[in-house]
Design a protein around this motif. Structure first.
Motif, PDB file in Angstrom:
ATOM      1  N   ALA A 121    -108.424  -8.558  19.743  1.00 56.59           N
ATOM      2  CA  ALA A 121    -108.059  -7.501  18.632  1.00 56.59           C
ATOM      3  C   ALA A 121    -108.457  -6.100  18.995  1.00 56.59           C
ATOM      4  O   ALA A 121    -109.664  -5.863  19.291  1.00 56.59           O
ATOM      5  N   PRO A 122    -107.519  -5.253  18.817  1.00 55.37           N
ATOM      6  CA  PRO A 122    -107.694  -3.865  19.105  1.00 55.37           C
ATOM      7  C   PRO A 122    -108.440  -3.185  17.698  1.00 55.37           C
ATOM      8  O   PRO A 122    -108.410  -3.725  16.814  1.00 55.37           O
ATOM      9  N   ASP A 123    -109.339  -2.098  18.016  1.00 59.24           N
ATOM     10  CA  ASP A 123    -110.039  -1.637  17.130  1.00 59.24           C
ATOM     11  C   ASP A 123    -109.199  -0.699  16.179  1.00 59.24           C
ATOM     12  O   ASP A 123    -109.351  -0.206  15.248  1.00 59.24           O
ATOM     13  N   ALA A 124    -108.233  -0.122  16.822  1.00 53.75           N
ATOM     14  CA  ALA A 124    -106.925   0.809  16.437  1.00 53.75           C
ATOM     15  C   ALA A 124    -105.806   0.766  17.173  1.00 53.75           C
ATOM     16  O   ALA A 124    -105.709   0.452  18.230  1.00 53.75           O
ATOM     17  N   GLY A 125    -104.628   1.159  16.371  1.00 56.48           N
ATOM     18  CA  GLY A 125    -103.480   1.710  16.933  1.00 56.48           C
ATOM     19  C   GLY A 125    -102.446   0.198  16.635  1.00 56.48           C
ATOM     20  O   GLY A 125    -102.778  -0.763  15.884  1.00 56.48           O
ATOM     21  N   GLU A 126    -101.482   0.077  17.365  1.00 59.00           N
ATOM     22  CA  GLU A 126    -100.432  -0.782  17.019  1.00 59.00           C
ATOM     23  C   GLU A 126     -99.769  -1.073  18.289  1.00 59.00           C
ATOM     24  O   GLU A 126     -99.844  -0.495  19.270  1.00 59.00           O
ATOM     25  N   VAL A 127     -99.508  -2.533  18.275  1.00 56.57           N
ATOM     26  CA  VAL A 127     -98.924  -3.312  19.452  1.00 56.57           C
ATOM     27  C   VAL A 127     -97.506  -4.007  18.830  1.00 56.57           C
ATOM     28  O   VAL A 127     -97.689  -5.073  17.962  1.00 56.57           O
TER      29      VAL A 127
END
Length: 265
Positions: free
Chosen positions: A65-71
């Motif tokens: 899971a990323p800590d910030a941003g969008e995929v």
């Protein structure tokens, strides 16, 4: 925090990444990564060990899971943030629209299951049930990746490293995924085996119109397979553009060092 409204994907890319960030404590895994990937396009990501390319791939493929941003991925004509999906929905994407080719083939294969069974499992995951049809498709795909039909009932443990990687590719591509993630697909193979595998991948990418993201330290791989290229250093994208343009006329000092090191070999 409320999730952003979904984006209608009528004229949108297959994958849209914005401000992606992943940290390991104080250390940056990747940060401020943004790009679009269009249908039928292959993106290469290069950099030395520790540059952040594998972390980025893991975030894109939903392995972390990323800590910030969008995929954002095109799901039924709408760009959906995969990081905010329910786990069951993300797993369904991994079985249908996505595929992941590991560097070490044993990570992407069932080593105790026959070659045909490995391909057949992917088909069954998307609803195939007729044994004859499944076996026929498995045979077809083994032929397409240059594995003899009489090896269909052999287990991957009896295969060479190159054959295992080709089997992993067949397992991943048999269902026609819309996006394929590849992590050092030729890593650890002999030069002659690498060349054969690259020729195979290039043919399949063109024939199927695949969209793919390829992580590698080998510039020859991206030169052959990738339409566009991102260069990473210390978790940041330092340069990106058309592959030939970046490799033939690198602008960033780090990219120039990467290219020069290859030319001097």
């Amino acid at each position: 925090m409320n999730a952003p409204a979904p984006v209608v994907a009528s004229d949108a890319p297959l994958l849209r990444v914005r401000g992606l960030e992943k940290r390991y404590g104080a250390r940056i895994g990747c940060a401020a990564v943004s790009f679009d990937l269009w249908p039928g396009e292959v993106m290469g990501i290069v950099g030395e060990s520790g540059s952040g390319k594998s972390t980025l791939l893991g975030c894109l493929a939903g392995h972390m899971a990323p800590d910030a941003g969008e995929v954002l991925f095109d799901v039924g004509g709408v760009l959906r943030d995969t990081a905010r999906m329910a786990e069951a929905e993300r797993r369904r994407l991994a079985r249908t629209d996505w595929a992941f080719v590991h560097q070490h083939a044993h990570e992407g294969l069932r080593m105790g299951v026959s070659a045909g069974g490995n391909v057949g499992e992917r088909l069954m995951a998307v609803g195939a049930r007729h044994y004859g049809d499944i076996r026929a498709q498995a045979l077809d795909w083994l032929g397409r990746v240059e594995i003899a039909a009489d090896r269909i009932d052999d287990r991957p443990t009896a295969f060479s490293g190159g054959m295992r990687q080709r089997l992993q590719i067949a397992r991943n591509l048999v269902t026609g995924p819309r996006l394929v993630f590849m992590d050092e697909p030729t890593g650890g193979l002999d030069v002659s085996v690498q060349a054969r595998l690259l020729d195979l991948l290039r043919g399949l990418v063109r024939e199927m119109g695949l969209s793919a993201i390829i992580v590698t330290h080998d510039l020859a791989v991206v030169r052959l397979l990738a339409d566009r290229l991102m260069v990473m250093k210390d978790g940041l994208v330092v340069e990106q553009g058309l592959t030939d343009q970046v490799l033939d006329d690198p602008q960033h000092a780090y990219t120039q060092l990467l290219v020069a090191s290859v030319l001097q070999v």
